[in-house]
Design a protein around this motif. Structure first.
Motif, mmCIF file in Angstrom:
data_model
loop_
_atom_site.group_PDB
_atom_site.id
_atom_site.type_symbol
_atom_site.label_atom_id
_atom_site.label_comp_id
_atom_site.label_asym_id
_atom_site.label_seq_id
_atom_site.Cartn_x
_atom_site.Cartn_y
_atom_site.Cartn_z
ATOM 1 N N VAL A 377 38.129 51.965 46.502
ATOM 2 C CA VAL A 377 37.845 51.067 47.631
ATOM 3 C C VAL A 377 37.792 49.597 47.218
ATOM 4 C CG1 VAL A 377 36.642 52.840 48.931
ATOM 5 C CG2 VAL A 377 35.367 51.473 47.295
ATOM 6 N N ALA A 378 37.501 49.316 45.945
ATOM 7 C CA ALA A 378 37.316 47.925 45.508
ATOM 8 C C ALA A 378 38.649 47.325 45.060
ATOM 9 C CB ALA A 378 36.284 47.860 44.385
ATOM 10 N N ASP A 379 38.747 46.004 45.199
ATOM 11 C CA ASP A 379 39.934 45.256 44.771
ATOM 12 C C ASP A 379 39.653 44.652 43.407
ATOM 13 O OD1 ASP A 379 42.182 43.768 44.425
ATOM 14 O OD2 ASP A 379 42.024 42.672 46.319
ATOM 15 N N GLY A 505 48.675 46.370 51.251
ATOM 16 C CA GLY A 505 48.055 47.641 50.850
ATOM 17 C C GLY A 505 48.705 48.225 49.619
ATOM 18 N N ALA A 506 50.031 48.122 49.524
ATOM 19 C CA ALA A 506 50.730 48.668 48.371
ATOM 20 C C ALA A 506 50.352 47.922 47.100
ATOM 21 C CB ALA A 506 52.243 48.619 48.601
ATOM 22 N N ARG A 507 50.291 46.581 47.226
ATOM 23 C CA ARG A 507 49.902 45.793 46.041
ATOM 24 C C ARG A 507 48.460 46.107 45.614
ATOM 25 N NH1 ARG A 507 53.045 41.098 44.831
ATOM 26 N NH2 ARG A 507 54.933 41.041 46.116
ATOM 27 N N LEU A 508 47.531 46.399 46.605
ATOM 28 C CA LEU A 508 46.136 46.758 46.272
ATOM 29 C C LEU A 508 46.105 48.078 45.492
ATOM 30 C CD1 LEU A 508 43.075 46.415 46.482
ATOM 31 C CD2 LEU A 508 43.180 47.519 48.740
ATOM 32 N N LYS A 509 46.900 49.051 45.939
ATOM 33 C CA LYS A 509 46.942 50.322 45.234
ATOM 34 C C LYS A 509 47.446 50.135 43.813
ATOM 35 C CE LYS A 509 45.494 53.039 48.495
ATOM 36 N NZ LYS A 509 44.207 53.773 48.334
ATOM 37 N N ARG A 510 48.470 49.248 43.634
ATOM 38 C CA ARG A 510 48.970 49.038 42.272
ATOM 39 C C ARG A 510 47.911 48.368 41.403
ATOM 40 N NH1 ARG A 510 53.825 47.778 45.071
ATOM 41 N NH2 ARG A 510 53.414 45.541 44.927
ATOM 42 N N ALA A 513 45.358 51.008 40.460
ATOM 43 C CA ALA A 513 45.878 51.917 39.441
ATOM 44 C C ALA A 513 45.877 51.255 38.077
ATOM 45 C CB ALA A 513 47.288 52.382 39.815
ATOM 46 N N ILE A 514 46.256 49.979 38.039
ATOM 47 C CA ILE A 514 46.261 49.241 36.769
ATOM 48 C C ILE A 514 44.835 49.128 36.226
ATOM 49 C CG2 ILE A 514 46.668 46.982 35.736
ATOM 50 C CD1 ILE A 514 49.052 46.683 37.670
ATOM 51 N N ALA A 515 43.846 48.857 37.126
ATOM 52 C CA ALA A 515 42.452 48.737 36.696
ATOM 53 C C ALA A 515 41.946 50.065 36.139
ATOM 54 C CB ALA A 515 41.586 48.284 37.868
ATOM 55 N N LYS A 516 42.249 51.192 36.803
ATOM 56 C CA LYS A 516 41.821 52.500 36.308
ATOM 57 C C LYS A 516 42.424 52.787 34.941
ATOM 58 C CE LYS A 516 41.358 54.550 40.921
ATOM 59 N NZ LYS A 516 41.867 55.587 41.845
ATOM 60 N N THR A 517 43.724 52.468 34.791
ATOM 61 C CA THR A 517 44.383 52.699 33.501
ATOM 62 C C THR A 517 43.744 51.865 32.405
ATOM 63 O OG1 THR A 517 46.462 53.186 34.642
ATOM 64 C CG2 THR A 517 46.586 52.661 32.299
ATOM 65 N N SER A 518 43.438 50.623 32.724
ATOM 66 C CA SER A 518 42.793 49.746 31.738
ATOM 67 C C SER A 518 41.407 50.271 31.353
ATOM 68 C CB SER A 518 42.682 48.329 32.316
ATOM 69 O OG SER A 518 42.037 47.460 31.401
ATOM 70 N N ALA A 519 40.642 50.710 32.364
ATOM 71 C CA ALA A 519 39.309 51.255 32.075
ATOM 72 C C ALA A 519 39.423 52.525 31.245
ATOM 73 C CB ALA A 519 38.564 51.533 33.373
#
Length: 610
Positions: A377-379, A505-510, A513-519
């Motif tokens: 949900v967070a950006d 919305g598409a850019r938010l999802k990307r 996903a990048i933030a999750k991968t980094s974490a």
């Protein structure tokens, strides 16, 4: 005086000499308690009259049986009344009754007090008084009865209940002075296991025993119950006569002088049995009671002496030499134990390493699950700084909790090995892991987050507006409208706005996903680096524990070696003392065994065994 003493010895019954010898043996073996008990028993046996104890559980009809035997309501009866203290009924020219209080031991006979009471209520009064006072011994009742005048003393004993019931203790103490016993059980049920066990104990204390089955007037199948009781006694190896009676019929027959009813009550048979087993030859009854009492005392003397003799015999010169060899084996055992506890320590550390790694992996996975939920949900473009602080704090907490748990487990391992293998080992300082830091949680790198700029939004909107304008214009030309009209312009604006919204919305999802991968990458790096440091620390503590326990084990081996030397030095001196004690104990055992043989050979006329 010598002539008179010789005459006394000639006239004294054989059982008296055996009982006196048993008392002297008790005193010689430092059993003053047994000697005092036998002196009391001796005094009781020398009293005129034979003491018949009426014994049994509550509600079996003991007190009513005594009343029926002497045809007098002297013992308290009733559904809510239970005998608490003994009632002693003996012959007297005139009816008398008293409550006896104080210490009834022979050594303190002056402390006994007798308080006169009405004969019809003395038993109930004594029972009530015993509930509030601890010094109530018994109540005494004297009656002019032929059966009592023949030498019979009836004792209504307290009811037998639970093993922890004080009344049971009083009942068993009354049995210690019994010359004969009437075990009372009603006809509603066959003899229980508890009653059979009591009978077995009673036979050891007093061989003259009768089983009286009461209440046959209210149980139609009393004959079957009596026969079942006889079979149970035979199977248990207890030579005891069973006499069925009805106290109610006996009392009714006495009131109406109905001889047929009296015969039906069974009391004629009971009195016959009492005369045959107790009154016909009271000397034989006394002899049997004295023999049983003496034998029990001698067995209590023999048992500890035999145990001591076995112990002394096991520690003679050969045994002492075996102890010396055992001390040598103890040294070897300590050496083997050293390998065993080292293996145990290694296994514990291996288990701990697996547990710590699992705990670390589990905690980091929970952090990653929280990250996934957070970035659903967070950006990242807006909350990355806040997220970075949270991530650092979470990983720091994981490092602290994991290290504390690791320390506690190591302390437990050290204590367990010290307690079970090396009892004198000291606990190691629990500070070796305190330097584990959380520096691995401070280098979270910010990912390359793509932003959606206004220019990009404008181009995306123009592309969507063009498509909407063109499609709507072509559709409206069919209706005769120009390509560019209000409808096509409105559709173009709507398509443009939707294109911007979908692209955002598409850019938010990307970005998420990048933030999750980094974490994920950062947590994996933390797991690897912190896990490596934890394993290194465990190896350091493992070596420290091993070295400390090895040092203490060496000290124990040296102490065991010195102990073996001391055993060898004391071997010769101790052998002489043990051999002397063994000879002394053997002589004592031989004397007691000979005394027991005299007891077993004590003459008892035939036909007097119940």
């Amino acid at each position: 005086m010598t002539r008179h003493g010789t005459l006394d010895r000639v006239m004294a019954p054989p059982w008296l000499g055996i009982l006196d010898d048993t008392i002297r043996a008790c005193a010689a073996h430092d059993r003053s308690d047994l000697a005092e008990r036998l002196l009391r028993r001796r005094a009781r046996l020398l009293e005129p009259g034979r003491r018949v104890v009426v014994f049994g559980g509550a509600g079996q009809g003991k007190s009513q049986l005594v009343n029926a035997l002497i045809n007098a309501p002297v013992c308290a009866v009733g559904d809510d009344i239970t005998t608490v203290v003994p009632a002693v009924v003996r012959h007297a020219d005139e009816p008398t009754a008293a409550v006896v209080t104080g210490d009834a031991r022979p050594a303190l006979s002056g402390a006994v007090e007798r308080a006169a009471a009405p004969i019809e209520s003395v038993s109930a009064q004594a029972n009530r008084l015993a509930l509030v006072r601890d010094d109530v011994q018994h109540c005494e009742i004297g009656l002019p009865r032929t059966l009592l005048g023949a030498g019979l003393v009836l004792i209504d004993a307290p009811a037998v209940g639970d093993a922890h019931d004080s009344r049971t203790g009083r009942a068993m103490s009354v049995l210690a002075d019994a010359d004969a016993v009437l075990l009372v059980t009603d006809a509603t049920a066959v003899l229980t296991a508890l009653e059979l066990d009591l009978l077995s104990q009673i036979h050891r204390l007093c061989p003259t025993v009768l089983v009286v089955v009461t209440k046959i007037d209210i149980v139609p199948r009393w004959r079957q119950v009596a026969e079942a009781d006889r079979r149970a006694l035979a199977e248990a190896g207890l030579p005891t006569t069973v006499v069925p009676v009805s106290s109610a019929l006996r009392l009714a027959a006495a009131r109406t002088e109905d001889h047929a009813l009296n015969a039906e009550s069974g009391f004629a048979d009971l009195i016959t049995q009492l005369r045959q087993h107790v009154l016909t030859d009271p000397v034989a009854v006394t002899s049997k009671a004295a023999a049983a009492t003496s034998k029990l005392a001698v067995e209590q003397l023999i048992e500890p002496l035999r145990a001591e003799f076995d112990t002394v015999a096991a520690t003679t010169d050969t045994a002492a030499l075996a102890d010396w060899h055992a001390a040598g084996r103890r040294v070897e055992q300590l050496q083997r134990e050293a390998a065993r506890w080292q293996t145990q320590l290694s296994d514990d550390v291996a288990d701990l390493m697996a547990d710590v790694e699992y705990d670390l992996r589990d905690r980091t996975r929970r952090v990653l699950r929280e990250v996934d939920d957070y970035f659903e949900v967070a950006d990242p473009a807006k909350v990355w700084d806040e997220f970075e602080d949270w991530m650092r704090a979470a990983l720091t907490e994981i490092a602290e909790v994991n290290s504390d748990w690791l320390l506690e487990r190591f302390e437990w391992i050290a204590a367990r090995i010290a307690r079970t293998v090396v009892p004198d080992a000291e606990r190691l300082p629990s500070t070796l892991l305190r330097d584990l830091s959380a520096e691995h949680a401070s280098a979270l790198r910010k990912p390359n987050i793509e932003k959606f700029t206004p220019v990009q939004k404008m181009f995306v909107g123009l592309r969507g507006s063009y498509s909407g304008l063109l499609m709507s214009g072509l559709a409206t030309t069919l209706a005769g409208l120009p390509l560019i009209n209000p409808i096509s312009l409105g559709a173009g604006a709507a398509f443009g706005a939707r294109s911007v919204f979908e692209e955002r919305g598409a850019r938010l999802k990307r970005r998420q996903a990048i933030a999750k991968t980094s974490a994920q990458r950062h947590v994996d790096d933390f797991f690897l680096s912190y896990g490596k440091e934890t394993k290194d620390a465990m190896r350091v503590i493992h070596r420290a524990l091993r070295d400390r326990f090895a040092e203490v084990a060496q000290e124990l081996r040296e102490a065991a070696t010195e102990s073996a030397r001391e055993i060898k030095r004391d071997l010769d001196a101790g052998a002489a003392l043990r051999n002397g004690r063994a000879a002394e104990v053997r002589r004592g055992l031989e004397q007691l065994v000979a005394l027991r043989g005299r007891i077993d050979a004590l003459h008892v006329p035939k036909g007097l065994t119940a």
